[in-house]
Design an enzyme around this catalytic site. Sequence first.
Site, mmCIF file in Angstrom:
data_model
loop_
_atom_site.group_PDB
_atom_site.id
_atom_site.type_symbol
_atom_site.label_atom_id
_atom_site.label_comp_id
_atom_site.label_asym_id
_atom_site.label_seq_id
_atom_site.Cartn_x
_atom_site.Cartn_y
_atom_site.Cartn_z
ATOM 1 C CE LYS A 113 42.683 -1.004 10.662
ATOM 2 N NZ LYS A 113 43.273 -1.994 11.556
ATOM 3 C CE LYS A 196 44.995 5.223 13.305
ATOM 4 N NZ LYS A 196 44.735 4.093 14.083
ATOM 5 C CE LYS A 199 50.643 -1.131 13.892
ATOM 6 N NZ LYS A 199 50.491 -0.897 15.272
HETATM 7 P P1 TYM Z 1 47.245 -0.491 17.240
HETATM 8 O O1 TYM Z 1 48.248 -1.548 16.992
HETATM 9 O O2 TYM Z 1 46.608 0.170 16.080
HETATM 10 O O3 TYM Z 1 47.876 0.632 18.153
HETATM 11 C C1 TYM Z 1 48.481 0.327 19.408
HETATM 12 C C2 TYM Z 1 48.225 1.462 20.375
HETATM 13 O O4 TYM Z 1 48.739 2.691 19.848
HETATM 14 C C3 TYM Z 1 47.715 3.678 19.823
HETATM 15 N N1 TYM Z 1 47.927 4.522 18.634
HETATM 16 C C4 TYM Z 1 48.059 5.850 18.669
HETATM 17 N N2 TYM Z 1 48.067 6.716 19.687
HETATM 18 C C5 TYM Z 1 48.243 8.024 19.384
HETATM 19 N N3 TYM Z 1 48.422 8.490 18.115
HETATM 20 C C6 TYM Z 1 48.418 7.653 17.067
HETATM 21 N N4 TYM Z 1 48.602 8.101 15.837
HETATM 22 C C7 TYM Z 1 48.240 6.257 17.329
HETATM 23 N N5 TYM Z 1 48.200 5.158 16.524
HETATM 24 C C8 TYM Z 1 47.993 4.112 17.345
HETATM 25 C C9 TYM Z 1 46.418 2.903 19.745
HETATM 26 O O5 TYM Z 1 45.328 3.661 20.223
HETATM 27 C C10 TYM Z 1 46.717 1.709 20.614
HETATM 28 O O6 TYM Z 1 46.510 2.009 21.975
HETATM 29 N N6 TYM Z 1 43.099 -3.020 18.501
HETATM 30 C C11 TYM Z 1 44.353 -2.518 18.990
HETATM 31 C C12 TYM Z 1 45.213 -3.583 19.586
HETATM 32 C C13 TYM Z 1 44.517 -4.389 20.616
HETATM 33 C C14 TYM Z 1 44.190 -3.957 21.923
HETATM 34 C C15 TYM Z 1 43.544 -5.075 22.531
HETATM 35 C C16 TYM Z 1 44.387 -2.786 22.638
HETATM 36 C C17 TYM Z 1 44.070 -5.663 20.455
HETATM 37 N N7 TYM Z 1 43.499 -6.065 21.609
HETATM 38 C C18 TYM Z 1 43.080 -4.997 23.828
HETATM 39 C C19 TYM Z 1 43.906 -2.719 23.932
HETATM 40 C C20 TYM Z 1 43.265 -3.818 24.525
HETATM 41 C C21 TYM Z 1 45.114 -1.868 17.831
HETATM 42 O O7 TYM Z 1 44.875 -2.161 16.709
HETATM 43 O O8 TYM Z 1 46.102 -1.023 18.234
#
Ligand code: TYM
Length: 332
Positions: A113, A196, A199
Amino acid sequence: MDKKMILSGLQPSGIMTLGNYLGAVKNWVKLQNEYDCLFMIADMHALTVPQEPVNLRKRCYEVLALYMACGLDPEKSTLFFQSHVPQHAELSWALTCTTYMGELSRMTQFKDKSKNAKDTGVGVGLFVYPVLMAADILLYQANLVPVGADQKQHLEITRVLAERFNRLYGDVFTIPEPYIPEVGARIMSLQDPTKKMSKSDSNPNGYVSIVDEPEVIIRKLKRAVTDSDTRICRGEGKDGIENLMSIYSIMTDKTFEEIEREFEGKGYGDFKLAVGEAVAEGLRPIREKYNELMNNKDYLKEVYTKGAQRASRLASKTLRKVYRKLGFVDRT
Ligand code: TYM
Protein backbone atom coordinates in the site's frame (compact mmCIF):
# COMPACT_ATOMS: atom_id res chain seq x y z
CA MET A 1 -19.90 -23.53 29.17
CA ASP A 2 -19.45 -20.08 27.65
CA LYS A 3 -19.24 -19.95 23.88
CA LYS A 4 -15.88 -19.17 22.30
CA MET A 5 -15.46 -15.64 20.98
CA ILE A 6 -15.05 -14.54 17.38
CA LEU A 7 -14.20 -11.09 16.08
CA SER A 8 -13.76 -10.01 12.50
CA GLY A 9 -14.39 -7.02 10.32
CA LEU A 10 -14.22 -5.38 6.93
CA GLN A 11 -13.10 -1.93 5.86
CA PRO A 12 -15.81 0.29 4.37
CA SER A 13 -13.30 1.67 1.88
CA GLY A 14 -15.29 0.42 -1.11
CA ILE A 15 -18.24 -1.80 -1.85
CA MET A 16 -18.02 -5.39 -0.61
CA THR A 17 -16.63 -7.70 -3.28
CA LEU A 18 -17.14 -11.34 -4.10
CA GLY A 19 -13.66 -11.85 -2.57
CA ASN A 20 -14.77 -10.39 0.78
CA TYR A 21 -17.89 -12.52 0.66
CA LEU A 22 -16.31 -15.85 -0.25
CA GLY A 23 -13.13 -15.34 1.80
CA ALA A 24 -14.76 -13.99 4.93
CA VAL A 25 -18.41 -13.03 5.31
CA LYS A 26 -19.90 -16.31 4.04
CA ASN A 27 -17.97 -18.13 6.77
CA TRP A 28 -19.03 -15.67 9.43
CA VAL A 29 -22.66 -16.53 8.67
CA LYS A 30 -21.97 -20.21 9.39
CA LEU A 31 -19.88 -19.52 12.49
CA GLN A 32 -22.47 -17.30 14.20
CA ASN A 33 -24.50 -20.35 15.20
CA GLU A 34 -21.67 -21.89 17.21
CA TYR A 35 -19.69 -18.93 18.55
CA ASP A 36 -20.27 -15.64 20.31
CA CYS A 37 -19.54 -13.40 17.32
CA LEU A 38 -18.73 -9.73 16.98
CA PHE A 39 -18.49 -8.31 13.47
CA MET A 40 -17.46 -4.71 13.11
CA ILE A 41 -17.30 -2.24 10.30
CA ALA A 42 -13.67 -1.11 10.46
CA ASP A 43 -14.32 2.57 9.75
CA MET A 44 -11.20 3.68 11.65
CA HIS A 45 -9.07 1.39 9.50
CA ALA A 46 -10.57 2.98 6.39
CA LEU A 47 -8.92 6.29 7.35
CA THR A 48 -5.47 4.82 6.62
CA VAL A 49 -6.06 5.81 3.01
CA PRO A 50 -7.76 9.09 1.98
CA GLN A 51 -11.56 8.93 2.17
CA GLU A 52 -14.24 11.36 1.04
CA PRO A 53 -16.32 11.85 4.26
CA VAL A 54 -19.67 11.71 2.43
CA ASN A 55 -18.69 8.46 0.74
CA LEU A 56 -17.30 6.93 3.90
CA ARG A 57 -20.54 7.49 5.79
CA LYS A 58 -22.53 6.01 2.91
CA ARG A 59 -20.21 2.98 2.71
CA CYS A 60 -20.55 2.40 6.44
CA TYR A 61 -24.32 2.03 6.12
CA GLU A 62 -23.89 -0.11 3.02
CA VAL A 63 -21.53 -2.52 4.73
CA LEU A 64 -23.84 -2.89 7.74
CA ALA A 65 -26.80 -3.57 5.43
CA LEU A 66 -24.68 -6.03 3.45
CA TYR A 67 -23.61 -7.86 6.59
CA MET A 68 -27.26 -8.48 7.36
CA ALA A 69 -28.24 -9.17 3.75
CA CYS A 70 -25.53 -11.86 3.62
CA GLY A 71 -27.13 -13.52 6.63
CA LEU A 72 -25.52 -12.04 9.74
CA ASP A 73 -28.33 -11.98 12.24
CA PRO A 74 -28.21 -9.15 14.80
CA GLU A 75 -30.05 -11.42 17.23
CA LYS A 76 -27.12 -13.84 17.13
CA SER A 77 -24.12 -11.63 16.32
CA THR A 78 -23.04 -8.24 17.61
CA LEU A 79 -22.74 -5.83 14.67
CA PHE A 80 -21.15 -2.43 15.27
CA PHE A 81 -19.03 0.41 13.96
CA GLN A 82 -15.45 0.39 15.24
CA SER A 83 -15.48 4.17 15.86
CA HIS A 84 -18.45 3.79 18.25
CA VAL A 85 -16.26 1.87 20.70
CA PRO A 86 -13.44 4.21 21.77
CA GLN A 87 -11.60 1.39 23.56
CA HIS A 88 -10.22 0.29 20.16
CA ALA A 89 -8.16 3.46 19.89
CA GLU A 90 -7.21 3.34 23.56
CA LEU A 91 -5.93 -0.22 23.53
CA SER A 92 -4.25 0.44 20.21
CA TRP A 93 -2.12 3.15 21.84
CA ALA A 94 -1.09 0.89 24.72
CA LEU A 95 -0.07 -1.83 22.26
CA THR A 96 1.75 0.65 20.00
CA CYS A 97 4.10 1.33 22.88
CA THR A 98 5.23 -2.31 22.95
CA THR A 99 5.51 -2.72 19.18
CA TYR A 100 8.79 -2.39 17.27
CA MET A 101 9.22 -0.34 14.12
CA GLY A 102 10.94 -3.32 12.48
CA GLU A 103 7.91 -5.54 13.06
CA LEU A 104 5.59 -3.12 11.31
CA SER A 105 8.04 -2.43 8.49
CA ARG A 106 7.92 -6.11 7.57
CA MET A 107 4.16 -6.17 6.93
CA THR A 108 3.64 -7.00 3.26
CA GLN A 109 0.35 -5.08 3.08
CA PHE A 110 2.14 -1.96 4.34
CA LYS A 111 4.86 -2.42 1.74
CA ASP A 112 2.27 -2.83 -1.07
CA LYS A 113 0.00 0.00 0.00
CA SER A 114 2.84 2.43 0.69
CA LYS A 115 4.12 1.88 -2.84
CA ASN A 116 0.75 3.15 -4.15
CA ALA A 117 0.84 6.14 -1.79
CA LYS A 118 4.18 7.48 -3.09
CA ASP A 119 2.58 10.64 -4.54
CA THR A 120 0.48 11.52 -1.50
CA GLY A 121 3.07 10.49 1.12
CA VAL A 122 2.86 7.41 3.32
CA GLY A 123 0.67 8.03 6.36
CA VAL A 124 1.63 6.86 9.84
CA GLY A 125 -1.86 5.32 10.09
CA LEU A 126 -0.98 2.92 7.31
CA PHE A 127 2.14 1.96 9.23
CA VAL A 128 0.48 1.31 12.60
CA TYR A 129 -2.65 -0.24 11.10
CA PRO A 130 -1.79 -3.79 12.28
CA VAL A 131 -1.64 -2.58 15.89
CA LEU A 132 -5.18 -1.21 15.64
CA MET A 133 -6.24 -4.53 14.18
CA ALA A 134 -4.57 -6.37 17.07
CA ALA A 135 -6.47 -4.14 19.49
CA ASP A 136 -9.76 -4.97 17.73
CA ILE A 137 -9.17 -8.65 18.29
CA LEU A 138 -7.61 -8.62 21.76
CA LEU A 139 -10.25 -6.31 23.27
CA TYR A 140 -12.82 -9.07 22.94
CA GLN A 141 -10.51 -11.92 23.97
CA ALA A 142 -11.32 -13.51 20.60
CA ASN A 143 -10.39 -17.16 20.25
CA LEU A 144 -10.89 -17.27 16.51
CA VAL A 145 -10.57 -14.67 13.74
CA PRO A 146 -12.16 -15.70 10.43
CA VAL A 147 -10.36 -13.88 7.60
CA GLY A 148 -9.05 -14.35 4.08
CA ALA A 149 -5.41 -15.33 3.45
CA ASP A 150 -4.23 -11.71 3.02
CA GLN A 151 -4.81 -11.05 6.73
CA LYS A 152 -2.69 -13.96 7.95
CA GLN A 153 0.37 -11.83 8.66
CA HIS A 154 -1.72 -9.37 10.66
CA LEU A 155 -2.99 -12.26 12.75
CA GLU A 156 0.57 -13.39 13.37
CA ILE A 157 1.61 -9.99 14.67
CA THR A 158 -1.52 -9.87 16.83
CA ARG A 159 -0.41 -13.10 18.48
CA VAL A 160 3.12 -11.76 18.96
CA LEU A 161 1.84 -8.54 20.57
CA ALA A 162 -0.56 -10.45 22.84
CA GLU A 163 2.14 -12.87 23.99
CA ARG A 164 4.57 -10.02 24.60
CA PHE A 165 2.05 -8.07 26.67
CA ASN A 166 1.16 -11.15 28.71
CA ARG A 167 4.82 -11.81 29.36
CA LEU A 168 5.62 -8.20 30.32
CA TYR A 169 2.58 -7.44 32.43
CA GLY A 170 0.90 -10.72 33.30
CA ASP A 171 -1.85 -12.69 31.58
CA VAL A 172 -4.54 -10.47 30.14
CA PHE A 173 -5.08 -11.51 26.54
CA THR A 174 -6.38 -14.67 24.93
CA ILE A 175 -4.10 -15.70 22.06
CA PRO A 176 -6.28 -15.76 18.93
CA GLU A 177 -6.16 -18.31 16.11
CA PRO A 178 -6.77 -17.38 12.47
CA TYR A 179 -9.58 -19.19 10.70
CA ILE A 180 -8.84 -19.22 6.98
CA PRO A 181 -11.06 -21.26 4.62
CA GLU A 182 -9.54 -24.01 2.47
CA VAL A 183 -11.26 -22.78 -0.71
CA GLY A 184 -11.92 -19.08 -1.29
CA ALA A 185 -9.25 -17.64 1.02
CA ARG A 186 -7.72 -15.79 -1.91
CA ILE A 187 -10.12 -14.93 -4.70
CA MET A 188 -8.13 -13.37 -7.53
CA SER A 189 -8.82 -10.44 -9.84
CA LEU A 190 -10.84 -11.43 -12.91
CA GLN A 191 -8.52 -9.29 -15.05
CA ASP A 192 -5.19 -10.33 -13.52
CA PRO A 193 -5.37 -13.69 -11.77
CA THR A 194 -1.97 -13.15 -10.13
CA LYS A 195 -3.43 -10.28 -8.03
CA LYS A 196 -6.10 -10.62 -5.35
CA MET A 197 -9.59 -9.34 -6.10
CA SER A 198 -9.82 -5.95 -4.43
CA LYS A 199 -12.49 -3.30 -3.96
CA SER A 200 -9.88 -0.64 -4.61
CA ASP A 201 -9.07 -2.00 -8.09
CA SER A 202 -9.26 0.88 -10.57
CA ASN A 203 -10.69 -1.52 -13.17
CA PRO A 204 -14.22 -2.56 -12.11
CA ASN A 205 -14.00 -5.58 -14.45
CA GLY A 206 -11.43 -7.03 -12.03
CA TYR A 207 -13.95 -7.54 -9.26
CA VAL A 208 -17.58 -8.48 -8.77
CA SER A 209 -19.42 -6.25 -6.34
CA ILE A 210 -21.89 -8.06 -4.13
CA VAL A 211 -24.61 -5.74 -5.42
CA ASP A 212 -23.81 -5.86 -9.14
CA GLU A 213 -26.83 -6.60 -11.34
CA PRO A 214 -26.97 -10.18 -12.74
CA GLU A 215 -26.19 -9.01 -16.32
CA VAL A 216 -23.14 -7.13 -15.05
CA ILE A 217 -21.91 -10.16 -13.11
CA ILE A 218 -22.31 -12.45 -16.12
CA ARG A 219 -20.56 -9.96 -18.38
CA LYS A 220 -17.61 -9.58 -15.98
CA LEU A 221 -17.19 -13.34 -15.69
CA LYS A 222 -17.44 -13.83 -19.44
CA ARG A 223 -14.56 -11.37 -19.80
CA ALA A 224 -12.44 -13.04 -17.10
CA VAL A 225 -8.84 -13.52 -18.19
CA THR A 226 -7.86 -17.19 -18.52
CA ASP A 227 -5.15 -18.87 -20.65
CA SER A 228 -4.61 -20.29 -24.12
CA ASP A 229 -5.25 -23.90 -23.06
CA THR A 230 -8.75 -25.42 -23.30
CA ARG A 231 -9.01 -27.73 -20.29
CA ILE A 232 -10.97 -26.87 -17.18
CA CYS A 233 -8.63 -28.07 -14.46
CA ARG A 234 -5.89 -26.82 -12.15
CA GLY A 235 -2.31 -26.62 -13.33
CA GLU A 236 0.75 -24.56 -14.12
CA GLY A 237 -0.19 -21.21 -15.70
CA LYS A 238 -3.91 -21.83 -15.10
CA ASP A 239 -4.43 -19.33 -12.25
CA GLY A 240 -7.43 -17.76 -13.98
CA ILE A 241 -9.23 -21.08 -14.43
CA GLU A 242 -8.38 -22.22 -10.91
CA ASN A 243 -9.81 -18.96 -9.56
CA LEU A 244 -13.05 -19.49 -11.49
CA MET A 245 -13.17 -23.09 -10.27
CA SER A 246 -12.85 -21.90 -6.65
CA ILE A 247 -15.66 -19.40 -7.15
CA TYR A 248 -17.88 -22.00 -8.85
CA SER A 249 -17.05 -24.61 -6.20
CA ILE A 250 -18.20 -22.38 -3.34
CA MET A 251 -21.28 -21.08 -5.15
CA THR A 252 -22.48 -24.58 -6.13
CA ASP A 253 -21.00 -26.75 -3.36
CA LYS A 254 -19.31 -28.90 -6.00
CA THR A 255 -15.81 -30.32 -5.58
CA PHE A 256 -13.02 -29.57 -8.06
CA GLU A 257 -13.29 -33.17 -9.38
CA GLU A 258 -17.02 -32.77 -9.99
CA ILE A 259 -16.39 -29.51 -11.83
CA GLU A 260 -13.72 -31.10 -14.04
CA ARG A 261 -16.15 -33.89 -14.93
CA GLU A 262 -19.04 -31.48 -15.56
CA PHE A 263 -17.01 -29.46 -18.08
CA GLU A 264 -15.02 -32.22 -19.74
CA GLY A 265 -14.98 -31.58 -23.48
CA LYS A 266 -16.62 -28.16 -23.07
CA GLY A 267 -14.95 -24.82 -23.77
CA TYR A 268 -14.04 -21.87 -21.58
CA GLY A 269 -17.05 -19.93 -22.90
CA ASP A 270 -19.50 -22.49 -21.46
CA PHE A 271 -17.61 -22.63 -18.19
CA LYS A 272 -17.41 -18.87 -17.71
CA LEU A 273 -21.12 -18.51 -18.45
CA ALA A 274 -21.93 -21.21 -15.87
CA VAL A 275 -19.77 -19.46 -13.25
CA GLY A 276 -21.40 -16.12 -14.07
CA GLU A 277 -24.90 -17.58 -13.73
CA ALA A 278 -24.05 -19.33 -10.46
CA VAL A 279 -22.66 -16.13 -8.96
CA ALA A 280 -25.55 -13.98 -10.25
CA GLU A 281 -28.12 -16.44 -8.84
CA GLY A 282 -26.26 -16.82 -5.53
CA LEU A 283 -26.03 -13.07 -4.99
CA ARG A 284 -29.59 -12.25 -6.13
CA PRO A 285 -31.26 -12.72 -2.71
CA ILE A 286 -28.46 -10.74 -1.04
CA ARG A 287 -28.95 -7.80 -3.39
CA GLU A 288 -32.71 -7.84 -2.84
CA LYS A 289 -32.41 -7.98 0.94
CA TYR A 290 -29.75 -5.24 0.83
CA ASN A 291 -32.05 -2.88 -1.08
CA GLU A 292 -34.78 -3.50 1.46
CA LEU A 293 -32.47 -2.82 4.42
CA MET A 294 -31.04 0.35 2.89
CA ASN A 295 -34.59 1.71 2.88
CA ASN A 296 -34.90 1.08 6.59
CA LYS A 297 -32.28 3.30 8.21
CA ASP A 298 -34.17 3.27 11.54
CA TYR A 299 -33.68 -0.45 11.80
CA LEU A 300 -30.00 -0.18 10.87
CA LYS A 301 -29.60 2.45 13.57
CA GLU A 302 -31.25 0.22 16.15
CA VAL A 303 -28.87 -2.62 15.23
CA TYR A 304 -25.65 -0.61 15.37
CA THR A 305 -26.65 1.18 18.58
CA LYS A 306 -27.36 -2.09 20.36
CA GLY A 307 -24.19 -3.58 18.87
CA ALA A 308 -21.98 -0.77 20.16
CA GLN A 309 -23.51 -1.00 23.62
CA ARG A 310 -22.64 -4.68 23.95
CA ALA A 311 -19.22 -4.29 22.34
CA SER A 312 -18.38 -1.39 24.70
CA ARG A 313 -19.33 -3.44 27.73
CA LEU A 314 -16.97 -6.25 26.72
CA ALA A 315 -14.21 -3.92 25.57
CA SER A 316 -14.19 -1.84 28.73
CA LYS A 317 -13.72 -4.98 30.84
CA THR A 318 -10.50 -5.82 28.98
CA LEU A 319 -9.27 -2.23 28.88
CA ARG A 320 -9.75 -1.85 32.64
CA LYS A 321 -7.54 -4.91 33.21
CA VAL A 322 -4.94 -3.60 30.75
CA TYR A 323 -4.79 -0.16 32.37
CA ARG A 324 -4.41 -1.68 35.82
CA LYS A 325 -1.55 -3.90 34.61
CA LEU A 326 0.15 -0.93 32.96
CA GLY A 327 0.12 0.97 36.24
CA PHE A 328 -2.51 3.62 35.50
CA VAL A 329 -4.50 4.86 38.48
CA ASP A 330 -8.04 3.44 38.62
CA ARG A 331 -10.81 5.79 37.54
CA THR A 332 -13.21 6.39 40.40
P1 TYM B 1 -10.66 -6.05 4.17
O1 TYM B 1 -11.71 -5.03 4.30
O2 TYM B 1 -9.55 -5.82 3.21
O3 TYM B 1 -11.31 -7.45 3.82
C1 TYM B 1 -12.35 -8.01 4.62
C2 TYM B 1 -12.20 -9.52 4.64
O4 TYM B 1 -12.25 -10.04 3.31
C3 TYM B 1 -11.10 -10.83 3.05
N1 TYM B 1 -10.73 -10.65 1.63
C4 TYM B 1 -10.60 -11.64 0.75
N2 TYM B 1 -10.77 -12.96 0.87
C5 TYM B 1 -10.57 -13.72 -0.23
N3 TYM B 1 -10.22 -13.20 -1.45
C6 TYM B 1 -10.04 -11.88 -1.61
N4 TYM B 1 -9.71 -11.38 -2.79
C7 TYM B 1 -10.24 -11.04 -0.47
N5 TYM B 1 -10.16 -9.69 -0.29
C8 TYM B 1 -10.45 -9.48 1.01
C9 TYM B 1 -10.04 -10.30 3.98
O5 TYM B 1 -9.04 -11.27 4.23
C10 TYM B 1 -10.84 -9.98 5.21
O6 TYM B 1 -11.04 -11.12 6.01
N6 TYM B 1 -7.76 -5.34 8.20
C11 TYM B 1 -8.98 -5.94 7.73
C12 TYM B 1 -10.18 -5.49 8.49
C13 TYM B 1 -10.04 -5.63 9.96
C14 TYM B 1 -10.09 -6.85 10.67
C15 TYM B 1 -9.92 -6.47 12.04
C16 TYM B 1 -10.27 -8.18 10.33
C17 TYM B 1 -9.84 -4.61 10.83
N7 TYM B 1 -9.77 -5.13 12.08
C18 TYM B 1 -9.90 -7.43 13.03
C19 TYM B 1 -10.24 -9.13 11.33
C20 TYM B 1 -10.06 -8.76 12.67
C21 TYM B 1 -9.17 -5.59 6.25
O7 TYM B 1 -8.63 -4.64 5.78
O8 TYM B 1 -10.04 -6.41 5.61
